[in-house]
Design an enzyme around this catalytic site. Structure first.
Site: not given
Length: 400
Positions: A190, A50-51, A145, A142, A178, A48
């Site tokens: 995501d 980390t992207d 979007s 989750l 986004e 989480e």
């Protein structure tokens, strides 16, 4: 902002989102759509925040999806409608694709409009009618979007006769929608998960190189399940907390002379922390140790030692709670109750500040874990959470 069409998992016997979107399109427009495309929400098993630090992530796609029934228009206008749980349609204000610009569209309609805006730069200037239906829980961490945006992207590409062969490029277009149109400074986790995940696998993604590995993940074969707890507490990436942490990571990397925090070896972490201002140290500690947890999780899964993931999940949650400071009382309560009731490990998922948690649960302890979580929320007087078992599912694609 969260998109309008997605509210909760599909009830037994309820038509799938693709069927609902297609039927509603025909009802609203008097003709069948040219096609229906859909994309799933996702759970991130571990990795989480980390992207956007060029790190490692390990998501899988949910069975819950958002579908878009679509047809081209010859007047250059984008018309979008979304279905509520009761089947009623909410229509956004029509807008010319040529006029789209950040700030022009707000609310849920900013997501499909943003994708049309991003793809306009790729030569997709035609109009379209879009009808959206879904069952990815909105605002639950989750990726509702991104499920919407990925489905819209595939629909618009499909209407234009443009094959979506390079899903990584599609993910970057969705990220631009986004970030720059909807105003949420998210990374690439995501979108890539929604587009690239496959059934019965988790996706090991190196965000920097975009190399991927589909790692088998069959919890049921080991008598386990991934339980999702949607706390139904507030969750939005357009608020300032997410962006502040991202900019803090970028500032820390700059002070350390690194392209990204991914480049800081865990063996050099303590020395690096001593060269940083106090407010940046916890952010760096989380990112560096979380990357290590992802790598450790992948090694366990490759060795078919899924049951040993629990301590990594627990450590991830503690780091997100104490160092990254993106948890919430509801998330902490869900994690604590699940572990106390026999889960092997649990953690919050998603950007944080609300949303969902996951727990790795022996199947025979399912009822006890769910009861413990519901009881913990009832004792606090909080809204009753939603729970469901997550099974790695297929990524985005055309349904009809």
């Amino acid at each position: 902002m969260t998109p309008g069409p997605t509210s909760g998992p599909r009830a037994p016997g309820r038509p799938a989102p693709a069927e609902r979107a297609s039927a509603a399109f025909e009802r609203l427009h008097g003709t069948a759509p040219a096609g229906v495309w859909s994309a799933p929400g996702r759970v991130n098993l571990i990795g989480e925040h980390t992207d956007y630090n060029d790190g490692f992530v390990l998501p899988f796609a949910l069975p819950h999806r958002t579908a878009v029934a679509a047809a081209a228009r010859d007047d250059g206008v984008l018309r979008v409608a979304t279905l509520g749980d009761d089947g009623s349609a909410q229509r956004a204000e029509p807008v010319a694709v040529a006029d789209l610009a950040p700030g022009l569209v707000d609310g849920w309609a900013a997501y499909p409009a943003g994708v049309a805006w991003a793809l306009r730069e790729q030569g997709l200037t035609g109009g379209s009618d879009l009808v959206i239906a879904g069952d990815v829980p909105a605002g639950a961490g989750l990726s509702s979007s991104h499920a919407l945006e990925c489905a819209v992207a595939l629909a618009l590409l499909g209407l234009a006769g443009r094959p979506a062969d390079d899903l990584q490029q599609v993910a970057r277009w969705v990220q631009r929608a986004e970030n720059d149109f909807a105003g949420a400074p998210t990374g690439l986790l995501d979108q890539t998960a929604s587009l690239c995940c496959t059934e019965a696998h988790v996706l090991f993604l190196d965000v920097r190189s975009f190399t991927t590995e589909q790692v088998p993940f069959d919890a049921a074969a080991q008598g386990l399940e991934v339980l999702v707890v949607d706390t139904r507490s507030s969750h939005s990436h357009t608020d300032g907390g997410y962006g502040a942490r991202r900019s803090g990571c970028e500032e820390a990397a700059g002070l350390l002379g690194l392209p990204a925090l991914r480049d800081l070896p865990v063996a050099e972490l303590d020395g690096a922390l001593g060269r940083l201002p106090g407010h940046l140290r916890p952010l760096v500690r989380h990112v560096v140790t979380e990357n290590e947890r992802v790598l450790a999780a992948v090694e366990l899964l490759r060795a078919d030692r899924l049951a040993e993931l629990g301590p990594l999940l627990d450590a991830s949650h503690a780091s997100l709670r104490d160092d990254y400071r993106v948890s919430a009382p509801e998330l902490d309560a869900a994690v604590d109750a699940a572990v106390d009731a026999g889960a092997l490990g649990a953690r919050m998922v998603g950007g944080g500040f609300g949303g969902s948690a996951i727990a790795l649960v022996p199947v025979e302890r399912h009822d006890g874990v769910v009861a413990a979580v519901l009881d913990a929320f009832a004792r606090k007087g909080w809204t009753t959470p939603r729970t469901f078992t997550a099974v790695p599912s297929a990524g985005a694609g055309r349904d009809a």
